[in-house]
Write a protein that holds these residues in place. Structure first.
Motif, PDB file in Angstrom:
ATOM      1  N   ARG A 177      15.329  16.824  17.276  1.00 39.94           N
ATOM      2  CA  ARG A 177      15.629  15.426  17.604  1.00 39.94           C
ATOM      3  C   ARG A 177      16.395  15.459  18.915  1.00 39.94           C
ATOM      4  N   VAL A 178      15.785  14.940  19.959  1.00 41.23           N
ATOM      5  CA  VAL A 178      16.363  14.951  21.298  1.00 41.23           C
ATOM      6  C   VAL A 178      16.858  13.549  21.593  1.00 41.23           C
ATOM      7  N   SER A 179      18.133  13.419  21.946  1.00 37.96           N
ATOM      8  CA  SER A 179      18.671  12.096  22.242  1.00 37.96           C
ATOM      9  C   SER A 179      19.542  12.140  23.493  1.00 37.96           C
ATOM     10  N   ILE A 180      19.683  10.978  24.113  1.00 41.38           N
ATOM     11  CA  ILE A 180      20.554  10.834  25.276  1.00 41.38           C
ATOM     12  C   ILE A 180      21.837  10.175  24.777  1.00 41.38           C
ATOM     13  N   PRO A 181      22.961  10.882  24.888  1.00 47.40           N
ATOM     14  CA  PRO A 181      24.211  10.309  24.376  1.00 47.40           C
ATOM     15  C   PRO A 181      24.722   9.160  25.234  1.00 47.40           C
ATOM     16  N   ASP A 182      25.513   8.306  24.606  1.00 44.81           N
ATOM     17  CA  ASP A 182      26.212   7.210  25.286  1.00 44.81           C
ATOM     18  C   ASP A 182      25.274   6.178  25.913  1.00 44.81           C
ATOM     19  N   ILE A 183      24.116   5.971  25.292  1.00 51.64           N
ATOM     20  CA  ILE A 183      23.161   4.957  25.754  1.00 51.64           C
ATOM     21  C   ILE A 183      22.924   3.999  24.588  1.00 51.64           C
ATOM     22  N   GLU A 184      22.964   2.707  24.858  1.00 47.81           N
ATOM     23  CA  GLU A 184      22.663   1.692  23.848  1.00 47.81           C
ATOM     24  C   GLU A 184      21.528   0.819  24.357  1.00 47.81           C
ATOM     25  N   PRO A 185      20.474   0.622  23.609  1.00 50.82           N
ATOM     26  CA  PRO A 185      20.216   1.222  22.314  1.00 50.82           C
ATOM     27  C   PRO A 185      19.928   2.723  22.470  1.00 50.82           C
TER      28      PRO A 185
END
Length: 77
Positions: A30-38
């Motif tokens: 699971r690859v995610s970009i932190p501190d981004i909303e949504p």
């Protein structure tokens, strides 16, 4: 931009009696970009033997990036 990767095994230990070639382990990431909303994230699958350069390429494609240098936009007063 930092990318957070969480790993979990994607295949089971069960093997079929008909298997003629060894099965390479596949991992689900699971690859995610932190501190981004949504939250922006992708689920990818890679073989255990995938080199780091291959993982880099997979993440680039999954995120829709073109491996270009990071760009910044600034406002001119």
């Amino acid at each position: 931009m930092p990318v957070r990767i969480l790993s979990e095994a994607a295949n089971s230990d069960e093997a079929s009696a008909d298997t003629v070639a060894p099965v390479e382990d596949v991992h689900q990431l699971r690859v995610s970009i932190p501190d981004i909303e949504p939250e922006v994230w992708r689920r990818i699958h890679v073989y255990s033997q995938t080199p780091l350069s291959g993982l880099h390429a997979v993440i680039q494609v999954a995120m829709g990036w073109d491996d270009a240098p990071e760009k910044s936009i600034s406002r001119v007063p």
